[in-house]
Design a protein around this motif. Structure first.
Motif, short mmCIF file in Angstrom:
data_model
loop_
_atom_site.label_atom_id
_atom_site.label_comp_id
_atom_site.label_asym_id
_atom_site.label_seq_id
_atom_site.Cartn_x
_atom_site.Cartn_y
_atom_site.Cartn_z
N GLN A 15 0.85 -1.19 0.00
CA GLN A 15 0.00 0.00 0.00
C GLN A 15 0.89 1.24 0.00
N GLN B 296 -11.27 3.05 11.53
CA GLN B 296 -11.59 2.11 12.62
C GLN B 296 -11.12 2.67 13.95
N ARG C 110 -3.35 5.21 -3.83
CA ARG C 110 -2.15 4.36 -3.79
C ARG C 110 -1.22 4.74 -4.92
N GLU D 78 0.26 3.57 -7.50
CA GLU D 78 -0.04 2.34 -8.22
C GLU D 78 0.30 2.51 -9.70
N THR E 35 -7.50 -2.56 -14.03
CA THR E 35 -8.16 -2.87 -12.75
C THR E 35 -7.56 -2.11 -11.57
N HIS E 36 -6.58 -1.23 -11.83
CA HIS E 36 -5.95 -0.47 -10.75
C HIS E 36 -5.94 1.02 -11.06
N GLU E 37 -6.47 1.81 -10.15
CA GLU E 37 -6.37 3.27 -10.26
C GLU E 37 -5.50 3.74 -9.11
N GLN F 183 -13.37 3.04 -1.39
CA GLN F 183 -13.62 1.83 -0.60
C GLN F 183 -14.81 2.04 0.31
N GLU G 14 -15.86 0.56 4.12
CA GLU G 14 -15.37 -0.18 5.27
C GLU G 14 -16.54 -0.40 6.23
N PHE H 195 -4.03 -9.88 6.86
CA PHE H 195 -3.99 -8.41 7.01
C PHE H 195 -3.52 -8.19 8.44
N PHE I 263 -4.19 -6.12 10.63
CA PHE I 263 -5.16 -5.59 11.60
C PHE I 263 -6.32 -6.54 11.89
N GLY J 128 -13.09 -7.94 -1.41
CA GLY J 128 -12.16 -7.26 -0.50
C GLY J 128 -11.74 -8.15 0.64
N PHE K 295 -13.89 -3.12 1.06
CA PHE K 295 -13.78 -3.53 -0.34
C PHE K 295 -13.77 -2.32 -1.26
N ILE L 215 -11.23 0.20 -15.39
CA ILE L 215 -11.53 1.09 -14.26
C ILE L 215 -11.33 2.56 -14.61
C1 YSA Z 1 -9.37 -5.89 5.25
C2 YSA Z 1 -9.72 -6.40 6.50
C3 YSA Z 1 -10.52 -5.61 7.31
O1 YSA Z 1 -10.84 -6.06 8.57
C4 YSA Z 1 -11.00 -4.38 6.88
C5 YSA Z 1 -10.65 -3.91 5.62
C6 YSA Z 1 -9.84 -4.68 4.81
C7 YSA Z 1 -9.42 -4.16 3.48
C8 YSA Z 1 -8.07 -3.48 3.55
N1 YSA Z 1 -8.11 -2.23 4.28
C9 YSA Z 1 -7.59 -3.23 2.15
O2 YSA Z 1 -7.48 -2.09 1.71
N2 YSA Z 1 -7.32 -4.33 1.43
S1 YSA Z 1 -6.85 -4.33 -0.10
O3 YSA Z 1 -5.61 -3.66 -0.23
O4 YSA Z 1 -6.88 -5.67 -0.56
O5 YSA Z 1 -7.93 -3.50 -0.90
C10 YSA Z 1 -9.29 -3.84 -0.74
C11 YSA Z 1 -9.99 -3.71 -2.08
O6 YSA Z 1 -9.76 -2.43 -2.65
C12 YSA Z 1 -9.49 -4.68 -3.12
O7 YSA Z 1 -10.09 -5.93 -2.95
C13 YSA Z 1 -9.94 -4.02 -4.37
O8 YSA Z 1 -11.34 -4.25 -4.57
C14 YSA Z 1 -9.75 -2.57 -4.06
N3 YSA Z 1 -8.50 -2.05 -4.60
C15 YSA Z 1 -7.25 -2.18 -4.10
N4 YSA Z 1 -6.36 -1.53 -4.86
C16 YSA Z 1 -7.05 -0.95 -5.86
C17 YSA Z 1 -8.41 -1.28 -5.70
N5 YSA Z 1 -9.36 -0.84 -6.54
C18 YSA Z 1 -8.95 -0.06 -7.56
N6 YSA Z 1 -7.69 0.31 -7.79
C19 YSA Z 1 -6.69 -0.10 -6.96
N7 YSA Z 1 -5.45 0.29 -7.18
#
Ligand code: YSA
Length: 328
Positions: free
Chosen positions: A149, A168, A189, A191, A196-198, A203, A205, A243, A245, A270, A295, A310
């Motif tokens: 991240q 949280q 991010r 990125e 599929t990535h921006e 998100q 939560e 994860f 947390f 997610g 997610f 995306i």
């Molecule tokens: C996990 C556990 C928890 O108890 C609460 C929350 C989470 C999610 C965690 N905070 C998180 O960010 N996980 S993640 O990095 O895998 O991202 C979650 C979702 O964000 C991904 O499944 C995807 O749907 C989306 N995502 C991640 N990077 C992205 C993206 N969508 C678009 N562009 C990106 N670069």
């Protein structure tokens, strides 16, 4: 008054023509002026009478010109009012109506679903501290999970939040359990952008904390969300993952039928899990349990609405956006 002068005045159609008449008769070289100049040549006994007569004619011409000017002015005004006439009873002309972006509609729909399940909606800052984005969420300082991240930092050491999870601890610090909250918002991010990535996305939560909250409650919450989004009895799946947390942690997916292919597929949404004791400790909580999940909203919208890339969400291309006018 000279009949000729009267005819000239009556023939003038507009103010310019009327001015020409005035010059012709009353101007420096005008007929009346010439006649007045000629008075000097008359014998003195005729001069007085002739002078009075010419002055009377001059006044009559001035009066006629003035009356004509008023008439022309009224006519011009009437013509202008007729030309600029507005029918106030006609329906108004309106521009094309704007509409909500698909992502806004999907977000509102999600918030509706969660409000119906008794969750409160809260939001948090996009500019975060390392503490809330990582430290309080149990990411040790040099832990490789931080690299997944990577984000944008400000000179004073703050960062654009990489997920909505920092809310949280922020929420727990200022509220007492039990509670159920959802946090929608923009995240960032560093990125390599692709289909599929921006570098900037959204998100949602969820955080539920109370006494004896279990993994079964987490399972049930995800199931309820899936039922509301894709219909009663939709299948859901949790797969163990890491994860920092949560413990245990999982990825979750929803089974749905692709409208184009008609095939059933897993839609990976997610992460989720039981809130890690270190996160509760960072928030000053003791003796409670809870679950959380988060997610990507773009990912959730892409598959059901058939958006293959995306980046299309953010190109402001009406040919793309107008396709979703009737959605939701
Ligand atoms: C996990 C556990 C928890 O108890 C609460 C929350 C989470 C999610 C965690 N905070 C998180 O960010 N996980 S993640 O990095 O895998 O991202 C979650 C979702 O964000 C991904 O499944 C995807 O749907 C989306 N995502 C991640 N990077 C992205 C993206 N969508 C678009 N562009 C990106 N670069």
């Amino acid at each position: 008054m000279h009949e000729e002068a009267r005819a000239d005045v009556e023939a003038a159609e507009d103010l310019r023509a009327l001015q020409e008449v005035r010059v012709k008769w009353l101007g420096k070289k005008g007929r009346i002026t010439q006649e007045l100049k000629g008075l000097g040549a008359l014998p003195s006994d005729e001069r007085r009478e002739a002078g009075q007569r010419i002055h009377a004619v001059k006044e009559a011409i001035e009066a006629a010109i003035e009356a004509r000017r008023a008439t022309i002015h009224r006519a011009e005004l009437a013509a202008r009012l007729a030309a600029e006439r507005v029918d106030v009873t006609l329906p108004g002309r309106s521009g094309p109506a704007g509409g909500l972006h698909l992502l806004t509609k999907v977000t509102h729909h999600l918030l509706d679903v969660f409000a119906g399940l008794g969750y409160e909606v809260v939001t948090g800052p996009e500019l975060e501290t390392d503490h809330y984005n990582f430290g309080a969420l149990n990411f040790p300082p040099e832990h490789p999970a931080r690299d997944e991240q990577d984000t944008f930092w400000t000179r004073d050491g703050r960062l654009l939040r990489t997920h909505t999870s920092p809310m949280q601890v922020r929420y727990m610090e200022t509220h007492a359990p039990p509670f159920k909250v959802v946090v929608p918002g923009k995240v960032f991010r560093n990125e390599a952008v692709d289909a599929t990535h921006e570098a900037q996305f959204h998100q949602l939560e969820a955080l539920v904390v109370g006494e004896r909250i279990t993994m079964a409650d987490l399972r049930g919450a995800i199931q309820e969300m899936a039922d509301a989004l894709f219909g009663e009895g939709t299948r859901t799946r949790l797969q163990p993952t890491f994860f920092p947390f949560v413990e245990p942690g999982a990825e979750f997916a929803i089974r749905w039928t692709h409208p184009k292919t008609g095939r059933d597929e897993w839609l990976e949404l997610g992460g989720c899990g039981m809130v890690h004791p270190n996160v509760f400790a960072a928030a000053g909580y003791e003796g409670v349990t809870g679950f959380a999940f988060g997610f990507g909203i773009e990912r959730l919208a892409m598959v059901p609405y058939g958006v293959p890339d995306i980046r299309w969400f953010y190109q402001s291309d009406l040919r793309v956006l107008e396709q979703f006018e009737g959605a939701l």
